[in-house]
Design an enzyme around this catalytic site. Structure first.
Site, PDB file in Angstrom:
ATOM      1  N   THR A  15       0.869  -1.038   0.101  1.00 30.76           N
ATOM      2  CA  THR A  15      -0.076   0.177  -0.097  1.00 30.76           C
ATOM      3  C   THR A  15       0.790   1.292   0.052  1.00 30.76           C
ATOM      4  O   THR A  15       0.717   2.075  -0.758  1.00 30.76           O
ATOM      5  CB  THR A  15      -0.958  -0.025   1.250  1.00 30.76           C
ATOM      6  OG1 THR A  15      -1.706  -1.332   1.279  1.00 30.76           O
ATOM      7  CG2 THR A  15      -1.726   1.112   1.231  1.00 30.76           C
ATOM      8  N   VAL A  16       1.847   1.208   0.760  1.00 32.68           N
ATOM      9  CA  VAL A  16       2.680   2.480   1.014  1.00 32.68           C
ATOM     10  C   VAL A  16       3.877   2.458  -0.103  1.00 32.68           C
ATOM     11  O   VAL A  16       3.936   3.660  -0.641  1.00 32.68           O
ATOM     12  CB  VAL A  16       3.378   2.694   2.425  1.00 32.68           C
ATOM     13  CG1 VAL A  16       3.929   3.827   2.464  1.00 32.68           C
ATOM     14  CG2 VAL A  16       2.095   2.829   3.440  1.00 32.68           C
ATOM     15  N   ASP A 202      -1.233   0.425  17.981  1.00 37.89           N
ATOM     16  CA  ASP A 202      -0.572   1.221  16.983  1.00 37.89           C
ATOM     17  C   ASP A 202      -0.215   2.615  17.612  1.00 37.89           C
ATOM     18  O   ASP A 202       0.736   3.213  17.269  1.00 37.89           O
ATOM     19  CB  ASP A 202      -1.355   1.213  15.878  1.00 37.89           C
ATOM     20  CG  ASP A 202      -1.172   2.182  14.484  1.00 37.89           C
ATOM     21  OD1 ASP A 202      -0.263   1.718  13.868  1.00 37.89           O
ATOM     22  OD2 ASP A 202      -1.584   3.126  14.564  1.00 37.89           O
ATOM     23  N   LYS A 206       2.873   5.013  18.342  1.00 46.20           N
ATOM     24  CA  LYS A 206       2.731   6.355  17.709  1.00 46.20           C
ATOM     25  C   LYS A 206       2.992   7.402  19.072  1.00 46.20           C
ATOM     26  O   LYS A 206       3.872   8.461  18.827  1.00 46.20           O
ATOM     27  CB  LYS A 206       1.792   6.786  16.910  1.00 46.20           C
ATOM     28  CG  LYS A 206       1.774   6.007  15.683  1.00 46.20           C
ATOM     29  CD  LYS A 206       0.181   6.083  15.111  1.00 46.20           C
ATOM     30  CE  LYS A 206       0.290   5.378  13.864  1.00 46.20           C
ATOM     31  NZ  LYS A 206      -1.227   5.270  13.226  1.00 46.20           N
ATOM     32  N   GLY A 303      -3.587   5.644   5.044  1.00 45.37           N
ATOM     33  CA  GLY A 303      -3.827   5.493   3.419  1.00 45.37           C
ATOM     34  C   GLY A 303      -2.260   5.684   2.821  1.00 45.37           C
ATOM     35  O   GLY A 303      -1.171   6.099   3.109  1.00 45.37           O
TER      36      GLY A 303
HETATM   37  P1  NAP Z   1       1.509  -3.777   2.749  1.00 41.99           P
HETATM   38  O1  NAP Z   1       0.520  -3.253   2.059  1.00 41.99           O
HETATM   39  O2  NAP Z   1       1.131  -5.248   3.618  1.00 41.99           O
HETATM   40  O3  NAP Z   1       3.016  -3.916   2.376  1.00 41.99           O
HETATM   41  C1  NAP Z   1       4.146  -4.397   2.803  1.00 41.99           C
HETATM   42  C2  NAP Z   1       5.036  -4.841   1.987  1.00 41.99           C
HETATM   43  O4  NAP Z   1       6.142  -5.168   2.350  1.00 41.99           O
HETATM   44  C3  NAP Z   1       4.533  -5.737   0.940  1.00 41.99           C
HETATM   45  O5  NAP Z   1       5.219  -5.392  -0.459  1.00 41.99           O
HETATM   46  C4  NAP Z   1       5.190  -7.079   1.161  1.00 41.99           C
HETATM   47  O6  NAP Z   1       5.332  -7.849   0.028  1.00 41.99           O
HETATM   48  C5  NAP Z   1       6.468  -6.367   1.675  1.00 41.99           C
HETATM   49  N1  NAP Z   1       7.051  -7.562   2.704  1.00 41.99           N
HETATM   50  C6  NAP Z   1       6.432  -7.898   3.942  1.00 41.99           C
HETATM   51  N2  NAP Z   1       7.190  -8.827   4.618  1.00 41.99           N
HETATM   52  C7  NAP Z   1       8.455  -9.164   3.628  1.00 41.99           C
HETATM   53  C8  NAP Z   1       9.369 -10.009   3.837  1.00 41.99           C
HETATM   54  N3  NAP Z   1       9.544 -10.712   4.854  1.00 41.99           N
HETATM   55  N4  NAP Z   1      10.158  -9.909   2.728  1.00 41.99           N
HETATM   56  C9  NAP Z   1       9.858  -9.252   1.857  1.00 41.99           C
HETATM   57  N5  NAP Z   1       8.887  -8.343   1.583  1.00 41.99           N
HETATM   58  C10 NAP Z   1       8.135  -8.187   2.505  1.00 41.99           C
HETATM   59  O7  NAP Z   1       1.871  -2.643   4.359  1.00 41.99           O
HETATM   60  P2  NAP Z   1       1.473  -1.128   4.445  1.00 41.99           P
HETATM   61  O8  NAP Z   1       0.003  -0.658   4.443  1.00 41.99           O
HETATM   62  O9  NAP Z   1       1.931  -0.701   2.935  1.00 41.99           O
HETATM   63  O10 NAP Z   1       2.503  -0.720   5.498  1.00 41.99           O
HETATM   64  C11 NAP Z   1       3.749  -0.737   5.383  1.00 41.99           C
HETATM   65  C12 NAP Z   1       4.579  -0.023   6.677  1.00 41.99           C
HETATM   66  O11 NAP Z   1       4.017   1.295   6.650  1.00 41.99           O
HETATM   67  C13 NAP Z   1       3.996  -0.670   8.140  1.00 41.99           C
HETATM   68  O12 NAP Z   1       4.939  -0.325   8.939  1.00 41.99           O
HETATM   69  C14 NAP Z   1       2.755   0.075   8.446  1.00 41.99           C
HETATM   70  O13 NAP Z   1       2.770   0.142   9.832  1.00 41.99           O
HETATM   71  C15 NAP Z   1       3.360   1.588   7.974  1.00 41.99           C
HETATM   72  N6  NAP Z   1       2.164   2.524   7.681  1.00 41.99           N
HETATM   73  C16 NAP Z   1       1.231   2.361   7.002  1.00 41.99           C
HETATM   74  C17 NAP Z   1       0.172   2.993   6.744  1.00 41.99           C
HETATM   75  C18 NAP Z   1      -1.049   2.771   6.173  1.00 41.99           C
HETATM   76  O14 NAP Z   1      -2.132   3.603   5.912  1.00 41.99           O
HETATM   77  N7  NAP Z   1      -1.098   1.705   5.232  1.00 41.99           N
HETATM   78  C19 NAP Z   1       0.143   4.267   7.112  1.00 41.99           C
HETATM   79  C20 NAP Z   1       1.392   4.727   8.002  1.00 41.99           C
HETATM   80  C21 NAP Z   1       2.319   3.777   8.196  1.00 41.99           C
HETATM   81  P3  NAP Z   1       4.081  -8.544  -0.854  1.00 41.99           P
HETATM   82  O15 NAP Z   1       3.687  -7.416  -1.411  1.00 41.99           O
HETATM   83  O16 NAP Z   1       4.739  -9.291  -1.984  1.00 41.99           O
HETATM   84  O17 NAP Z   1       3.326  -9.065  -0.059  1.00 41.99           O
HETATM   85  N1  HSE Z   2      -3.214   1.683  10.685  1.00 40.20           N
HETATM   86  C1  HSE Z   2      -2.674   2.999  10.881  1.00 40.20           C
HETATM   87  C2  HSE Z   2      -4.008   3.768  11.212  1.00 40.20           C
HETATM   88  C3  HSE Z   2      -1.850   3.474   9.640  1.00 40.20           C
HETATM   89  O1  HSE Z   2      -4.921   3.309  11.023  1.00 40.20           O
HETATM   90  O2  HSE Z   2      -3.551   4.973  11.883  1.00 40.20           O
HETATM   91  C4  HSE Z   2      -1.253   4.754   9.862  1.00 40.20           C
HETATM   92  O3  HSE Z   2      -0.357   4.498  10.722  1.00 40.20           O
END
Ligand code: NAP
Ligand code: HSE
Length: 429
Positions: A15-16, A202, A206, A303
């Site tokens: 996603t990110v 979470d 933060k 997001g």
């Molecule tokens: P996500 O969609 O699950 O993406 C994770 C990515 O990391 C995927 O591409 C996955 O590969 C890869 N990955 C995970 N484990 C792995 C491993 N062992 N080896 C290689 N690749 C691996 O998660 P996300 O929502 O982008 O979140 C990523 C980070 O950003 C997290 O720490 C989250 O807390 C933080 N964050 C997210 C948001 C949000 O709104 N989503 C906001 C702020 C912060 P595959 O695609 O092949 O599965």
């Molecule tokens: N899961 C987290 C939230 C993403 O809903 O705030 C942003 O860190």
């Protein structure tokens, strides 16, 4: 000005991660105009090469082999947008030791292992930035570390989890908890393990990061008193509405008399308070300090593209300060004691379900009086031999209020476990 190409590595392309790539491609001209640099993703680590990606990565970019990314000489900076502690933490350590600056969106990693990671980064003379780990698009870390560096911030109050705020907004409008959580997951707001969102883990990570940066003293996850939204019921949400309040999952970090208190819990927020109108996946952080009085930052708190905006900002900061000696790694410069948890003071909301018979109200209020707690407001609803009591209590010590509620739970006429939440208001009760 001619552009200097800067190679970017991504740990994760979900996603990110895919949104970071999208922003670097679609906003490449703006970044180049502002910095003179063209940031290009050259490698992105993933697990599953067959997965469909929301934004194409380009030929040869995706890899399942960390060593390919680590050893690619074109990569100058790496963004960790993968999540989890292992293997993400090990990869970040290796990269920092190899002299590669890292920016991370991973609040659990920064909150739990930050002190060691910052030490490794400083030892290697590179930066570890983490803006995206807190409140997605809101640049609160940069504001605290740079804009407010001399403001002696002593209170941070915030809605720092988008998923739970989204769920609570939906529940307030009459929706169900389960449907709202499923929607938040589909929109990419929730963590991979959404338990982290709803249990408050979470938000606790933060708040630990924010308190550490704001107060300059390490706050670990174990220092954060944490309750999520899992025990909230529609009755609490409607009671709040009846009392002119909204239920929000709120993080509160306080530095008072040289001691630190950090907590995350559902709170009853007065409708006239700025936090009450923060809806959906938005976040808001209020910073109170000596010279600034109060500054509120509000914006998207979750997001893909929203979080990517903070990751890109960190990448730009790293590129812009490379070679200047400006490291800004660990924010800690002192060690402050913790405030005794029971000594924290607040007005409270108390919800009781009791048998409707003579003397019950007197029993409840005398218990409160015995703990030096005064009632500001009381609403009673009767239904088939039972009564629901919603009380607003004047400011009191958290320890006294919790003790009184625990004692009431043992009363034979109290039918269910009492529910307590702090009240956030700027108006006299
Ligand atoms: P996500 O969609 O699950 O993406 C994770 C990515 O990391 C995927 O591409 C996955 O590969 C890869 N990955 C995970 N484990 C792995 C491993 N062992 N080896 C290689 N690749 C691996 O998660 P996300 O929502 O982008 O979140 C990523 C980070 O950003 C997290 O720490 C989250 O807390 C933080 N964050 C997210 C948001 C949000 O709104 N989503 C906001 C702020 C912060 P595959 O695609 O092949 O599965
Ligand atoms: N899961 C987290 C939230 C993403 O809903 O705030 C942003 O860190």
């Amino acid at each position: 000005m001619s552009a200097v190409d800067v190679g970017i590595g991504l740990l994760g392309y979900g996603t990110v991660g895919s949104s970071v790539h999208r922003l670097l491609v679609e906003s490449g001209d703006e970044i180049e105009r502002a910095t003179g640099h063209r940031l290009r993703v050259v490698k992105a680590l993933i697990r599953d090469k067959r997965k469909e990606r929301p934004f194409p990565a380009g030929d040869g970019v995706l890899t399942g082999d960390f060593a390919e990314l680590r050893d690619d000489p074109r990569i100058t900076v790496v963004a960790e947008v993968m999540g989890g502690l292992d293997p993400a933490g090990g990869y970040v350590r290796e990269l920092l030791r190899a002299g590669k600056p890292v920016v991370s969106a991973n609040k659990q990693l920064v909150a739990r292992e930050g002190s060691e990671l910052f030490a490794i980064a400083s030892e290697a003379g590179v930066q570890l930035r983490f803006e995206a780990s807190v409140c997605a698009a809101i640049p609160v870390v940069k504001v605290l570390r740079e804009s407010l560096v001399v403001s002696n911030v002593h209170r941070v109050l915030g809605i720092v989890n988008g998923t739970t705020n989204f769920i609570l907004s939906r529940m307030e409008a009459g929706g169900s908890y389960a449907d709202a959580l499923a929607e938040a997951q589909a929109l990419g707001y929730a963590e991979v393990y959404p338990n982290d969102d709803v249990t408050g883990a979470d938000a606790a990570a933060k708040m630990a990061i924010l308190a550490t940066v704001a107060f300059g003293s390490r706050v670990g996850l174990g220092d954060v008193e944490c309750r999520g939204i899992t025990e909230l019921e529609p009755a609490h949400v409607s009671a709040a509405a009846e009392l002119g309040m909204a239920v929000k999952l709120v993080g509160i970090a306080t530095l008072a008399d040289g001691a630190v208190d950090v907590r995350v819990q559902p709170a009853f927020v007065d409708r006239a308070h700025a936090l009450a109108t923060v809806d959906g996946a938005f976040n808001a952080v209020m910073l109170q300090g000596d010279s600034i009085r109060e500054i509120t930052l509000e914006g998207p708190g979750a997001g893909g593209i929203e979080t990517a905006s903070a990751v890109v900002a960190d990448l730009v900061s790293v590129v812009g300060t490379a070679g200047t000696g400006f490291l800004q790694n660990d924010a800690c410069w002192r060690e402050l004691p913790r405030l005794d948890r029971g000594a924290w003071r607040s007005p409270f909301y108390l919800h009781l379900e009791v048998a409707d018979r003579p003397g019950v109200l007197a029993h409840v209020t005398s218990r409160l009086a015995a703990n030096e707690i005064s009632v500001a407001q009381l609403v009673q609803h009767l239904r088939e031999g039972e009564a629901t009591l919603d009380l607003i209590l004047h400011e009191a010590h958290a320890g006294d209020v919790h003790e009184a509620a625990a004692q009431m739970a043992t009363f034979p006429e109290v039918l269910r476990r009492p529910f307590l939440a702090p009240v956030i208001t700027e108006r006299p009760l």
